[in-house]
Structures are given as structure tokens and as C-alpha cells.
Design an enzyme around this catalytic site. Sequence first.
Site, PDB file in Angstrom:
ATOM      1  N   ASP A 168       0.850  -1.190   0.000  1.00  0.00           N
ATOM      2  CA  ASP A 168       0.000   0.000   0.000  1.00  0.00           C
ATOM      3  C   ASP A 168       0.893   1.252   0.000  1.00  0.00           C
ATOM      4  O   ASP A 168       1.917   1.314   0.680  1.00  0.00           O
ATOM      5  CB  ASP A 168      -0.900   0.001   1.243  1.00  0.00           C
ATOM      6  CG  ASP A 168      -2.058   0.983   1.126  1.00  0.00           C
ATOM      7  OD1 ASP A 168      -3.216   0.523   0.989  1.00  0.00           O
ATOM      8  OD2 ASP A 168      -1.802   2.204   1.161  1.00  0.00           O
ATOM      9  N   ILE A 169       0.453   2.252  -0.746  1.00  0.00           N
ATOM     10  CA  ILE A 169       1.245   3.478  -0.890  1.00  0.00           C
ATOM     11  C   ILE A 169       1.238   4.315   0.402  1.00  0.00           C
ATOM     12  O   ILE A 169       2.136   5.125   0.621  1.00  0.00           O
ATOM     13  CB  ILE A 169       0.697   4.292  -2.092  1.00  0.00           C
ATOM     14  CG1 ILE A 169       1.744   5.243  -2.634  1.00  0.00           C
ATOM     15  CG2 ILE A 169      -0.588   5.016  -1.726  1.00  0.00           C
ATOM     16  CD1 ILE A 169       1.357   5.870  -3.957  1.00  0.00           C
TER      17      ILE A 169
ATOM     18  N   ASN B 267     -12.882  -3.594   2.450  1.00  0.00           N
ATOM     19  CA  ASN B 267     -13.847  -2.508   2.568  1.00  0.00           C
ATOM     20  C   ASN B 267     -14.734  -2.530   1.327  1.00  0.00           C
ATOM     21  O   ASN B 267     -14.224  -2.637   0.208  1.00  0.00           O
ATOM     22  CB  ASN B 267     -13.125  -1.161   2.666  1.00  0.00           C
ATOM     23  CG  ASN B 267     -12.254  -1.065   3.910  1.00  0.00           C
ATOM     24  OD1 ASN B 267     -12.588  -1.613   4.956  1.00  0.00           O
ATOM     25  ND2 ASN B 267     -11.115  -0.388   3.798  1.00  0.00           N
TER      26      ASN B 267
ATOM     27  N   GLY C  19     -16.075   2.122   3.820  1.00  0.00           N
ATOM     28  CA  GLY C  19     -14.779   2.803   3.823  1.00  0.00           C
ATOM     29  C   GLY C  19     -13.962   2.576   2.569  1.00  0.00           C
ATOM     30  O   GLY C  19     -12.768   2.887   2.536  1.00  0.00           O
TER      31      GLY C  19
ATOM     32  N   HIS D 237     -10.215  -5.119  -3.560  1.00  0.00           N
ATOM     33  CA  HIS D 237      -8.890  -5.424  -3.004  1.00  0.00           C
ATOM     34  C   HIS D 237      -9.033  -5.923  -1.585  1.00  0.00           C
ATOM     35  O   HIS D 237      -9.947  -5.527  -0.859  1.00  0.00           O
ATOM     36  CB  HIS D 237      -7.971  -4.189  -3.031  1.00  0.00           C
ATOM     37  CG  HIS D 237      -8.590  -2.950  -2.475  1.00  0.00           C
ATOM     38  ND1 HIS D 237      -9.504  -2.181  -3.176  1.00  0.00           N
ATOM     39  CD2 HIS D 237      -8.464  -2.330  -1.274  1.00  0.00           C
ATOM     40  CE1 HIS D 237      -9.891  -1.160  -2.443  1.00  0.00           C
ATOM     41  NE2 HIS D 237      -9.286  -1.229  -1.264  1.00  0.00           N
ATOM     42  N   LEU D 238      -8.121  -6.778  -1.203  1.00  0.00           N
ATOM     43  CA  LEU D 238      -7.974  -7.199   0.181  1.00  0.00           C
ATOM     44  C   LEU D 238      -6.788  -6.466   0.769  1.00  0.00           C
ATOM     45  O   LEU D 238      -5.717  -6.401   0.143  1.00  0.00           O
ATOM     46  CB  LEU D 238      -7.726  -8.710   0.259  1.00  0.00           C
ATOM     47  CG  LEU D 238      -8.864  -9.605  -0.217  1.00  0.00           C
ATOM     48  CD1 LEU D 238      -8.409 -11.063  -0.223  1.00  0.00           C
ATOM     49  CD2 LEU D 238     -10.099  -9.431   0.657  1.00  0.00           C
TER      50      LEU D 238
HETATM   51  P1  AMP Z   1      -9.805   1.353   0.455  1.00  0.00           P
HETATM   52  O1  AMP Z   1      -9.949   2.646   1.209  1.00  0.00           O
HETATM   53  O2  AMP Z   1     -10.218   0.127   1.208  1.00  0.00           O
HETATM   54  O3  AMP Z   1     -10.477   1.446  -0.906  1.00  0.00           O
HETATM   55  O4  AMP Z   1      -8.257   1.162   0.229  1.00  0.00           O
HETATM   56  C1  AMP Z   1      -7.561   1.783  -0.818  1.00  0.00           C
HETATM   57  C2  AMP Z   1      -6.106   1.705  -0.472  1.00  0.00           C
HETATM   58  O5  AMP Z   1      -5.363   1.890  -1.642  1.00  0.00           O
HETATM   59  C3  AMP Z   1      -5.626   2.760   0.531  1.00  0.00           C
HETATM   60  O6  AMP Z   1      -5.046   2.121   1.655  1.00  0.00           O
HETATM   61  C4  AMP Z   1      -4.605   3.581  -0.272  1.00  0.00           C
HETATM   62  O7  AMP Z   1      -3.518   3.994   0.508  1.00  0.00           O
HETATM   63  C5  AMP Z   1      -4.191   2.581  -1.327  1.00  0.00           C
HETATM   64  N1  AMP Z   1      -3.708   3.108  -2.608  1.00  0.00           N
HETATM   65  C6  AMP Z   1      -4.316   4.016  -3.402  1.00  0.00           C
HETATM   66  N2  AMP Z   1      -3.613   4.193  -4.550  1.00  0.00           N
HETATM   67  C7  AMP Z   1      -2.553   3.355  -4.471  1.00  0.00           C
HETATM   68  C8  AMP Z   1      -1.470   3.052  -5.334  1.00  0.00           C
HETATM   69  N3  AMP Z   1      -1.327   3.658  -6.534  1.00  0.00           N
HETATM   70  N4  AMP Z   1      -0.551   2.139  -4.946  1.00  0.00           N
HETATM   71  C9  AMP Z   1      -0.689   1.517  -3.750  1.00  0.00           C
HETATM   72  N5  AMP Z   1      -1.699   1.746  -2.888  1.00  0.00           N
HETATM   73  C10 AMP Z   1      -2.614   2.658  -3.240  1.00  0.00           C
END
Ligand code: AMP
Length: 114
Positions: A30-31, A87, A93, A100-101
Site C-alpha cells: 500500500d502506498i 472494505n 470505507g 482489493h484485500l
Molecule cells: P480502500 O480505502 O479500502 O479502498 O483502500 C484503498 C487503499 O489503496 C488505501 O489504503 C490507499 O492507501 C491505497 N492506494 C491508493 N492508490 C494506491 C497506489 N497507486 N498504490 C498503492 N496503494 C494505493
Amino acid sequence: MQGCPFCRVAEGTAPARLVFADDEIVAFHDIAPRAPVHVLVIPRRHIVSLAHASPGDRDLLGRLLAAAAEAARQTGVAATGYRVVANSGAEGGQTVSHFHLHVLGGRPMSWPPG
Ligand code: AMP
Ligand code: ZN
């Protein structure tokens, strides 16, 4: 899907720190990590959310869950414990509309989640 950040990761057109990938699943860091280990496990195919998965996706959902366990092993948190989260939708959320998990580990988790 055009404009989807996780489709771009799956296609290799956006940068990501990969944990592993195969022909249908990609696991990457995760970023903005919320724990010392925070990995996302996605299907390459664009599925909006768990609520959008169809009965035909059941085997894939099982493989995604197994991939989450594999990500935990490969990042060294399998023995100490970890959390897997999906989520779904606005009140769930979810902020990225590609299923995604989250695999979170490396610190004690609290319950209930916020
Ligand atoms: P959610 O809020 O459950 O939809 O989780 C989305 C997740 O994606 C968050 O934890 C963000 O930090 C992560 N995220 C968004 N864009 C990227 C990306 N380009 N690379 C890695 N993680 C990302
Ligand atoms: Zn997508």
C-alpha cells in the site's frame, strides 16, 4: 478499466512495490501503509467491490484469500498474526473502486475497527 489506479498497477502502467503476481492476481505494498506491513491483493480483472462479485467469481475470491495468506507469509507476519480486510462501498470505507484485500500486520490490531 480506464482511470482505475489498480487496473494501471495490474497492467504495469503505474508503479507499485510488488510482493508477487500471477496471471490473475497482483499483491503489492500500500502506498500509505497503516501498519508496518500493509499489502493489497487485487484481481487483475476490474471488479468494483465485493458487492459486485458474481457467483462466477467464487473460485477467484477463494484464490484472492489464499493469496492474502501467501502475502502474509512472504512479508513475515504469518507467524505473529495479521488482519485481512475488504472494505466495500461508501460506508464500508472503500476509496478505490477496484476490489482489493488489505493484509495488515506487524503490530497488534484493535477491535472494533473505526
Ligand atoms: P480502500 O480505502 O479500502 O479502498 O483502500 C484503498 C487503499 O489503496 C488505501 O489504503 C490507499 O492507501 C491505497 N492506494 C491508493 N492508490 C494506491 C497506489 N497507486 N498504490 C498503492 N496503494 C494505493
Ligand atoms: Zn480497476
